[in-house]
Design a protein around this motif. Structure first.
Motif, short mmCIF file in Angstrom:
data_model
loop_
_atom_site.label_atom_id
_atom_site.label_comp_id
_atom_site.label_asym_id
_atom_site.label_seq_id
_atom_site.Cartn_x
_atom_site.Cartn_y
_atom_site.Cartn_z
N ARG A 79 4.14 6.52 -0.51
CA ARG A 79 4.30 7.06 0.82
C ARG A 79 5.48 6.40 1.53
NH1 ARG A 79 -0.10 10.42 2.73
NH2 ARG A 79 -1.36 10.72 0.87
N ASN A 130 1.04 3.89 -3.09
CA ASN A 130 0.59 5.27 -2.86
C ASN A 130 1.74 6.24 -2.69
OD1 ASN A 130 -2.27 4.77 -2.90
ND2 ASN A 130 -2.07 3.82 -0.88
N LEU A 157 0.83 -1.21 0.00
CA LEU A 157 0.00 0.00 0.00
C LEU A 157 0.87 1.26 0.00
CD1 LEU A 157 -2.86 -0.88 2.51
CD2 LEU A 157 -3.19 -0.04 0.17
N ALA A 158 1.86 1.26 0.88
CA ALA A 158 2.71 2.44 0.98
C ALA A 158 3.42 2.71 -0.34
CB ALA A 158 3.74 2.25 2.10
N VAL A 159 3.96 1.67 -0.96
CA VAL A 159 4.69 1.85 -2.21
C VAL A 159 3.73 2.26 -3.33
CG1 VAL A 159 6.10 0.71 -3.97
CG2 VAL A 159 6.54 0.28 -1.54
#
Lengths: 389, 389
Positions: free
Chosen positions: A359, A357, A353-355
């Protein structure tokens, strides 16, 4: 009224929209078109309400949903779209609507009967194509009326207007913001040539491809599906009944490491987790994924296991640069400390998710700036203040 | 053989153990007691197998489970515990067991018939008490035999030995490592006074208390339960049927902000997420939680919302120090970029996991050292090399 389906993954909301279109229902689609202050959801958040008051999707975490069911029934009866504004700014008493459930911000919601004019949106979503859905909120007494709709294709820059005069649409002035919002999967209300338009960038959900068939795969597929990835499970030789084993996956297929690039579409929307527990299979898979320059390759196992793979790559003359390796994440996942299959899956999906998006994973407490960055939309629009019109 | 239950939350494995004890089944409990190299699970990982070969829990992500079912049936027939070692070190071919599914490391597994000697373990777990389960692997030809069991209570330092002579156990020498492992929820094989003992620290699962009843609560409870939190949902006035609304929660209750400390046990194992969407309720709740010094208070909403709360605290003469506020996390969650209810829930649960496990949330790729830190056990043990005996 059942609450069972209020909070579902967004992909399920869109799926439900398509199912209800197919069923010729009399559903009403409610979409947040603008916000001011600290609202629970961003513009673009959707809720679909049927004639029984059953809802899918969640706009305000519960404080307005009952109200919206009532408005939806009025819209259903009238057959015309309505634009409503709710000022939910918390006062010092913190008590809004007398429900004891305070809410935040000012939100503007468009409610409209769900009709075939929405079909191109769900088709694009299902096909994995980005699209910007442009809906008229205020036609400024011109030929366009509230609810009229057009579709912007960011790939070729074309605006298609299924049910209205193409000339009435400010296609050129709209193109910049539409392309930007479609690419980012964001939505905003913009003013273009006097028209007030809601531009909803529906970006195709990212694809998570999980290579492996062990008991640790199921939890990854479940959590990824809930977080709106389209999930594919890939098994190699000996893998049977993958669809039965992994019901949370959208797709399951058996192939060979050498055929990955042929059997899968590896592109800029592909996030891969490699967890076959077989060194050679993992190595061949990582190689194919790095060759395809997908944005994320998560490899399960300790760091030195990949160092052995690098040695093998070097021996066969295929040395990867640091830039190429920047999309490789091993050991896979965020450092959350858990050891059970679901905790490991949670850390993997959190990392993806972080990658996806873009973030840096850290406590929001430590991050500067607002949680949901305001959408900056270019030329001809003044959406960036978030002030409802 | 069904695979449906192979990967379940650890709390479900323990629950299953209790259910099968109650049912007087002929289940066999398989526990990883030691590892070398890079094994999939840590010592303490468990799998429960019944006579039909149905399993709950996962020890090797699938590569040994079939083998273990076979061994379990032998153990069931013999009625005696067995200790087996599997050398799963990957060779260059990466192909172990001819299954095409490679595995890692050397693992030592204790298989034993599940009997009432395990009851104190599940009782402690259910009561929220930490306990260290001490099992004999090698009695060194003394009075103790493989499978004999004792329980160490870290609170009062006592060793209870339900079915064996207390004098046979090296209680004093064991106390240090047992207390340490129980507190950390870790397990290791230790050598004490010539005896080879498996010490399994079962720490009571942490409790996640979610304050709120909106549509955003369900996803938080679901994801937290899967990651082995005992979940409590707390509603304030007007909250009805909470248990029905939140089936994933272990417990649901209605109270008032002023009664939180009375109705809940707020302690060192309590992780709280405050998301009532009502300013006053949130403020009173945060105050009660900070007063109780719980290790984690996640507050939903933007940073300046809490700044307003601080002003209110100051006005009433209750100013919190920076140290007291270090357990407050607002905006709640990790920065993963998502905006849907499940993505927000995913970021919240990820943050709570990291704090509960005392980890800095970042890519494992960026972390020094091994993923699972080796357990260092003090005086009298040499478990830290992880070499099977």
């Amino acid at each position: 009224m059942t609450q069972r389906n209020w909070s579902v993954p967004e992909t399920e909301v869109v799926q439900r929209i398509r199912d209800r279109l197919d069923a010729d229902g009399t559903d009403v689609l409610a979409t947040v078109v603008d916000i001011e202050g600290n609202a629970y959801r961003r513009p673009g958040a959707k809720m679909l309400l049927d004639a029984e008051g059953t809802g899918v999707g969640s706009i305000t975490a519960g404080c307005l949903e009952d109200e919206l069911v009532q408005v939806a029934s009025e819209v259903r009866a009238a057959g015309e779209p309505r634009l409503v504004t709710y000022d939910l700014m918390e006062d010092d008493e913190g008590d809004v609507w007398g429900l004891g459930v305070g809410c935040n911000g000012v939100i503007e919601v468009l409610l409209e009967p769900l009709t075939e004019t929405y079909r191109p949106a769900v088709s694009a979503f299902a096909d994995g194509r980005d699209v910007a859905v442009v809906t008229v909120l205020d036609g400024d007494d011109g030929p366009l009326e509230r609810g009229d709709r057009a579709y912007y294709d960011p790939v070729d820059g074309s605006l298609s207007t299924p049910a209205a005069d193409p000339a009435a649409w400010p296609a050129d002035a709209l193109a910049g913001s539409a392309a930007d919002l479609a690419e980012r999967g964001r939505a905003a209300t913009v003013t273009v040539d006097g028209l007030t338009l809601f531009v909803d960038g529906l970006s195709a959900p990212p694809e998570l491809v999980v290579f492996g068939t062990g008991h640790d795969v199921g939890p990854v597929t479940e959590l990824a599906a809930k977080s709106d990835f389209r999930v594919t499970v890939v098994g190699f030789r000996g893998a049977v009944d993958l669809a039965d084993q992994f019901p949370a996956a959208d797709r399951a297929l058996t192939t060979s490491p050498a055929s990955i690039a042929d059997d899968l579409t590896l592109g800029g929307n592909t996030y891969a987790v490699v967890m076959t527990h077989n060194f050679v299979d993992d190595r061949l898979t990582v190689e194919a994924l790095l060759d395809a320059s997908v944005p994320y390759v998560g490899l399960m196992g300790p760091r030195d296991r990949f160092e052995e793979m690098r040695d093998a790559f070097d021996e066969e003359g295929r040395t990867f640069t640091e830039a190429e390796l920047s999309s490789l994440y091993t050991p896979v996942g965020l450092d959350l400390g858990g050891g059970s299959p679901y905790q490991i899956a949670h850390s993997i999906v959190a990392e993806v998710l972080a990658v996806a998006n873009d973030r840096t994973p850290r406590h929001l407490k430590a991050r500067e700036g607002p949680i949901h960055e305001r959408v900056d939309v270019d030329a001809g629009a003044d959406a960036d203040t978030g002030v409802p019109r």
